[in-house]
Design a protein around this motif. Sequence first.
Motif, PDB file in Angstrom:
ATOM      1  N   GLU A 176       0.828  -1.210   0.000  1.00  6.99           N
ATOM      2  CA  GLU A 176       0.000   0.000   0.000  1.00  6.99           C
ATOM      3  C   GLU A 176       0.861   1.259   0.000  1.00  6.99           C
ATOM      4  N   GLU A 177       1.951   1.245   0.770  1.00  6.54           N
ATOM      5  CA  GLU A 177       2.837   2.418   0.804  1.00  6.54           C
ATOM      6  C   GLU A 177       3.473   2.666  -0.554  1.00  6.54           C
ATOM      7  N   ARG A 178       3.874   1.621  -1.244  1.00  7.58           N
ATOM      8  CA  ARG A 178       4.475   1.789  -2.572  1.00  7.58           C
ATOM      9  C   ARG A 178       3.445   2.304  -3.573  1.00  7.58           C
ATOM     10  N   LYS A 179       2.207   1.855  -3.462  1.00  9.75           N
ATOM     11  CA  LYS A 179       1.165   2.358  -4.355  1.00  9.75           C
ATOM     12  C   LYS A 179       0.916   3.849  -4.119  1.00  9.75           C
ATOM     13  N   GLN A 180       0.884   4.257  -2.864  1.00 10.04           N
ATOM     14  CA  GLN A 180       0.717   5.687  -2.567  1.00 10.04           C
ATOM     15  C   GLN A 180       1.903   6.501  -3.061  1.00 10.04           C
ATOM     16  N   ARG A 181       3.111   5.934  -2.949  1.00  8.28           N
ATOM     17  CA  ARG A 181       4.297   6.637  -3.442  1.00  8.28           C
ATOM     18  C   ARG A 181       4.244   6.810  -4.955  1.00  8.28           C
ATOM     19  N   VAL A 182       3.773   5.793  -5.659  1.00  5.81           N
ATOM     20  CA  VAL A 182       3.650   5.899  -7.116  1.00  5.81           C
ATOM     21  C   VAL A 182       2.645   6.984  -7.489  1.00  5.81           C
ATOM     22  N   GLN A 183       1.538   7.068  -6.751  1.00  7.21           N
ATOM     23  CA  GLN A 183       0.547   8.104  -7.039  1.00  7.21           C
ATOM     24  C   GLN A 183       1.127   9.502  -6.833  1.00  7.21           C
ATOM     25  N   LYS A 184       1.898   9.686  -5.752  1.00  3.06           N
ATOM     26  CA  LYS A 184       2.511  10.995  -5.514  1.00  3.06           C
ATOM     27  C   LYS A 184       3.525  11.341  -6.603  1.00  3.06           C
ATOM     28  N   LEU A 185       4.338  10.354  -7.009  1.00  4.14           N
ATOM     29  CA  LEU A 185       5.332  10.610  -8.052  1.00  4.14           C
ATOM     30  C   LEU A 185       4.666  10.922  -9.386  1.00  4.14           C
ATOM     31  N   GLU A 186       3.581  10.240  -9.705  1.00  6.65           N
ATOM     32  CA  GLU A 186       2.878  10.519 -10.956  1.00  6.65           C
ATOM     33  C   GLU A 186       2.276  11.925 -10.942  1.00  6.65           C
ATOM     34  N   LYS A 187       1.730  12.334  -9.800  1.00 10.74           N
ATOM     35  CA  LYS A 187       1.190  13.694  -9.695  1.00 10.74           C
ATOM     36  C   LYS A 187       2.302  14.732  -9.855  1.00 10.74           C
TER      37      LYS A 187
END
Length: 276
Positions: A176-187
């Motif tokens: 879950e933490e990696r998925k949230q990190r990917v979302q922040k990086l994409e934004k």
Amino acid sequence: MSSLRNAIQRRAHKERAQPESRKKFGLLEKHKDYIVRAKAFHQKEETIRKLKEKASFRNPDEFYFKMINSKTVDGIHRPKPEANKYTEEELMLLKTKDMGYILQGIQSEKKKIEKLSSMLHELDNKRPNKHVYFAEDREEVKEIQSRIEQKSSSLGLDNIPSRIKRKTASSYRELEERKQRVQKLEKLYADMALQKELKKPGRKRKLREDEIENQTSRPVYKWRAQRKRGVNKPLFSEIQTPQGARRRRRSGTRRGCGAARDAVGKGSMRDGSIAY
């Protein structure tokens, strides 16, 4: 004899205290305190002597650019702010490198998520495969049902060791933490790409909320359609044949191809060039 000498009790000598009349000056300084104070004093004295020696040997004509590119604030030399250190092209190049670094991080995180997801499995979901049992009468049906229930209860989460449960829970948290990190990086990548496009030349304007078809929280810009002017490459180009006659060759074809060889001799134009 030494043991007997040490066995004799001697008077315990106490340190002299500060006299009553000098209590206002604090504790009485002992010899060890004086040594520390004297070392600090001589160290400062040596530093001042070296600075005076450097000042005496200084060249009065020496010049450094830091003398004019810095100023003293509260006794500290601070350099002047460099607002226009880079040009627009250099800033664009730096932003492109930053975007490439962020994109590389997004791809790396996605690979880790894919690898972690393949290792994990959902324990709460039902098994996708089905097993069909055949029974001859109702008693056998009840027996099969009871056997299936016992088997499903034995495969429950209660029989899993606590160590495996903790590892599984930590793995899911990491996922879950990696998925949230990917979302922040994409934004962040999308914002940087937008800023890069806004720095490019061209007339643009920010659309109002009623002009946006798909409502979004991010700002939407519209660029004015502009025709790109360039040098148009001619469709035909004239080349010289070995026989001295001119013929036309379509741009992008190879010289001496089969179509060109077939075209030679079919007929010439008025100016002597051969069209094919």
